[in-house]
Motif scaffolding. Sequence first.
Motif, PDB file in Angstrom:
ATOM      1  N   UNK A  74       0.830  -1.207   0.000  1.00 45.94           N
ATOM      2  CA  UNK A  74       0.000   0.000   0.000  1.00 45.94           C
ATOM      3  C   UNK A  74       0.863   1.257   0.000  1.00 45.94           C
ATOM      4  N   UNK A  75       1.914   1.259   0.823  1.00 41.45           N
ATOM      5  CA  UNK A  75       2.809   2.411   0.890  1.00 41.45           C
ATOM      6  C   UNK A  75       3.543   2.641  -0.415  1.00 41.45           C
ATOM      7  N   UNK A  76       3.959   1.558  -1.067  1.00 36.79           N
ATOM      8  CA  UNK A  76       4.660   1.683  -2.352  1.00 36.79           C
ATOM      9  C   UNK A  76       3.736   2.261  -3.421  1.00 36.79           C
ATOM     10  N   UNK A  77       2.458   1.874  -3.385  1.00 30.76           N
ATOM     11  CA  UNK A  77       1.497   2.401  -4.351  1.00 30.76           C
ATOM     12  C   UNK A  77       1.213   3.879  -4.098  1.00 30.76           C
ATOM     13  N   UNK A  78       1.159   4.262  -2.817  1.00 30.20           N
ATOM     14  CA  UNK A  78       0.985   5.678  -2.478  1.00 30.20           C
ATOM     15  C   UNK A  78       2.188   6.491  -2.940  1.00 30.20           C
ATOM     16  N   UNK A  79       3.381   5.921  -2.774  1.00 26.01           N
ATOM     17  CA  UNK A  79       4.612   6.586  -3.216  1.00 26.01           C
ATOM     18  C   UNK A  79       4.568   6.859  -4.722  1.00 26.01           C
ATOM     19  N   UNK A  80       4.136   5.869  -5.483  1.00 24.85           N
ATOM     20  CA  UNK A  80       4.035   6.032  -6.931  1.00 24.85           C
ATOM     21  C   UNK A  80       3.022   7.115  -7.286  1.00 24.85           C
ATOM     22  N   UNK A  81       1.872   7.095  -6.618  1.00 27.84           N
ATOM     23  CA  UNK A  81       0.821   8.077  -6.893  1.00 27.84           C
ATOM     24  C   UNK A  81       1.292   9.499  -6.572  1.00 27.84           C
ATOM     25  N   UNK A  82       1.901   9.668  -5.418  1.00 25.68           N
ATOM     26  CA  UNK A  82       2.350  11.000  -5.004  1.00 25.68           C
ATOM     27  C   UNK A  82       3.465  11.512  -5.911  1.00 25.68           C
ATOM     28  N   UNK A  83       4.391  10.648  -6.271  1.00 27.97           N
ATOM     29  CA  UNK A  83       5.473  11.072  -7.168  1.00 27.97           C
ATOM     30  C   UNK A  83       4.951  11.468  -8.543  1.00 27.97           C
ATOM     31  N   UNK A  84       3.976  10.737  -9.044  1.00 31.76           N
ATOM     32  CA  UNK A  84       3.361  11.119 -10.319  1.00 31.76           C
ATOM     33  C   UNK A  84       2.675  12.473 -10.211  1.00 31.76           C
ATOM     34  N   UNK A  85       2.053  12.727  -9.074  1.00 30.85           N
ATOM     35  CA  UNK A  85       1.399  14.017  -8.857  1.00 30.85           C
ATOM     36  C   UNK A  85       2.418  15.145  -8.776  1.00 30.85           C
ATOM     37  N   UNK A  86       3.512  14.894  -8.067  1.00 28.58           N
ATOM     38  CA  UNK A  86       4.546  15.920  -7.908  1.00 28.58           C
ATOM     39  C   UNK A  86       5.178  16.303  -9.244  1.00 28.58           C
ATOM     40  N   UNK A  87       5.254  15.364 -10.152  1.00 26.33           N
ATOM     41  CA  UNK A  87       5.859  15.642 -11.461  1.00 26.33           C
ATOM     42  C   UNK A  87       5.036  16.630 -12.289  1.00 26.33           C
ATOM     43  N   UNK A  88       3.794  16.829 -11.924  1.00 29.53           N
ATOM     44  CA  UNK A  88       2.951  17.803 -12.633  1.00 29.53           C
ATOM     45  C   UNK A  88       3.140  19.223 -12.106  1.00 29.53           C
ATOM     46  N   UNK A  89       3.835  19.349 -10.954  1.00 27.65           N
ATOM     47  CA  UNK A  89       3.993  20.636 -10.261  1.00 27.65           C
ATOM     48  C   UNK A  89       2.673  21.159  -9.699  1.00 27.65           C
ATOM     49  N   UNK A  90       1.697  20.276  -9.567  1.00 29.13           N
ATOM     50  CA  UNK A  90       0.420  20.668  -8.981  1.00 29.13           C
ATOM     51  C   UNK A  90       0.564  20.890  -7.481  1.00 29.13           C
ATOM     52  N   UNK A  91      -0.223  21.818  -6.959  1.00 29.02           N
ATOM     53  CA  UNK A  91      -0.216  22.093  -5.525  1.00 29.02           C
ATOM     54  C   UNK A  91      -1.244  21.239  -4.785  1.00 29.02           C
ATOM     55  N   UNK A  92      -2.227  20.711  -5.541  1.00 30.69           N
ATOM     56  CA  UNK A  92      -3.289  19.930  -4.923  1.00 30.69           C
ATOM     57  C   UNK A  92      -3.600  18.681  -5.738  1.00 30.69           C
ATOM     58  N   UNK A  93      -3.941  17.612  -5.036  1.00 32.13           N
ATOM     59  CA  UNK A  93      -4.517  16.415  -5.645  1.00 32.13           C
ATOM     60  C   UNK A  93      -5.999  16.421  -5.294  1.00 32.13           C
ATOM     61  N   UNK A  94      -6.843  16.325  -6.295  1.00 33.25           N
ATOM     62  CA  UNK A  94      -8.295  16.395  -6.113  1.00 33.25           C
ATOM     63  C   UNK A  94      -8.911  15.073  -6.542  1.00 33.25           C
ATOM     64  N   UNK A  95      -9.964  14.652  -5.841  1.00 31.07           N
ATOM     65  CA  UNK A  95     -10.642  13.408  -6.192  1.00 31.07           C
ATOM     66  C   UNK A  95     -12.078  13.441  -5.696  1.00 31.07           C
ATOM     67  N   UNK A  96     -12.854  12.447  -6.129  1.00 31.19           N
ATOM     68  CA  UNK A  96     -14.215  12.262  -5.632  1.00 31.19           C
ATOM     69  C   UNK A  96     -14.225  11.529  -4.298  1.00 31.19           C
ATOM     70  N   UNK A  97     -13.102  10.888  -3.941  1.00 32.03           N
ATOM     71  CA  UNK A  97     -13.085   9.987  -2.792  1.00 32.03           C
ATOM     72  C   UNK A  97     -12.098  10.422  -1.716  1.00 32.03           C
ATOM     73  N   UNK A  98     -12.665  10.809  -0.564  1.00 34.82           N
ATOM     74  CA  UNK A  98     -11.836  11.254   0.550  1.00 34.82           C
ATOM     75  C   UNK A  98     -11.057  10.098   1.160  1.00 34.82           C
ATOM     76  N   UNK A  99     -11.503   8.885   0.962  1.00 37.47           N
ATOM     77  CA  UNK A  99     -10.762   7.734   1.490  1.00 37.47           C
ATOM     78  C   UNK A  99      -9.404   7.617   0.804  1.00 37.47           C
ATOM     79  N   UNK A 100      -9.393   7.739  -0.512  1.00 39.06           N
ATOM     80  CA  UNK A 100      -8.128   7.764  -1.253  1.00 39.06           C
ATOM     81  C   UNK A 100      -7.271   8.945  -0.822  1.00 39.06           C
ATOM     82  N   UNK A 101      -7.895  10.106  -0.730  1.00 40.24           N
ATOM     83  CA  UNK A 101      -7.153  11.315  -0.392  1.00 40.24           C
ATOM     84  C   UNK A 101      -6.585  11.253   1.021  1.00 40.24           C
ATOM     85  N   UNK A 102      -7.294  10.613   1.931  1.00 44.73           N
ATOM     86  CA  UNK A 102      -6.794  10.437   3.293  1.00 44.73           C
ATOM     87  C   UNK A 102      -5.491   9.639   3.288  1.00 44.73           C
ATOM     88  N   UNK A 103      -5.471   8.586   2.480  1.00 45.11           N
ATOM     89  CA  UNK A 103      -4.292   7.730   2.348  1.00 45.11           C
ATOM     90  C   UNK A 103      -3.135   8.495   1.693  1.00 45.11           C
TER      91      UNK A 103
END
Length: 239
Positions: free
Chosen positions: A185-214
């Motif tokens: 689970x942690x490795x998958x979160x690492x991949x997701x966050x790194x992909x987000x950081x590569x966009x230079x975005x300040x926020x990750x937005x989603x329909x699901x707070x459960x994902x966002x909490x993680x």
Amino acid sequence: MKVSIFVPCFIDQLYPQVAFNMVKVLQKAGCEVDYNANQTCCGQPAFNAGFYEDSKDICRKFLKDFKDTEYIVAPSASCVGFVKNNYSKLFENSSEGAEVNVLKEKIYEFTDFLVNVLKQEDFNAVFENKITYHDSCAALRECHIKKEPRALLDHVKGLELVEMNDVETCCGFGGSFAVKFEDISGAMADQKVNNALQTDAKYIVSTDMSCLMHIDGYAKKRQLPVKCLHIADVLASGW
């Protein structure tokens, strides 16, 4: 139009502002919003843990709490997907079967309801930030929601949406999966966050707070420069 809202357990306890902002947007859309204070859980946690009879008891209460509603709207594709896809399995060949079939047709995830039922996409929201969007597994695979959140975000003034790589890949939460398989689970979160950081975005937005909490927990622990927001918070911004 009268709308009954379902507020998931974790939003009720940890992120109540998401529910308040959902109500704010629904009211701006012209809805009369009703909240049944007797509501509890959709039954998904017990079901995913293998406690099917306990889950059925919770699901029966859900059926009772929302029996007389016209529409049910929830800020969670995970909960909505569970009701739509698993209630029929739990109550197969039972007296509640017909009631379940009715319920499945009137429960909607928040963005799905705004775009496909209310036919509204522009709420005069203002959010002057660069964001990237996370497709939750439940929204994408259980509720078939892809274009709806993006259509809503496209009308937010000042918002720049930059798609991340592997946007449809799971974030690693999966409810009890994150507890049972912490390293994966942690490795998958690492991949997701790194992909987000590569966009230079300040926020990750989603329909699901459960994902966002993680995702948010992973990012905060490592002091990474990205924050998480539910789409209801974005749509309620600036007015």
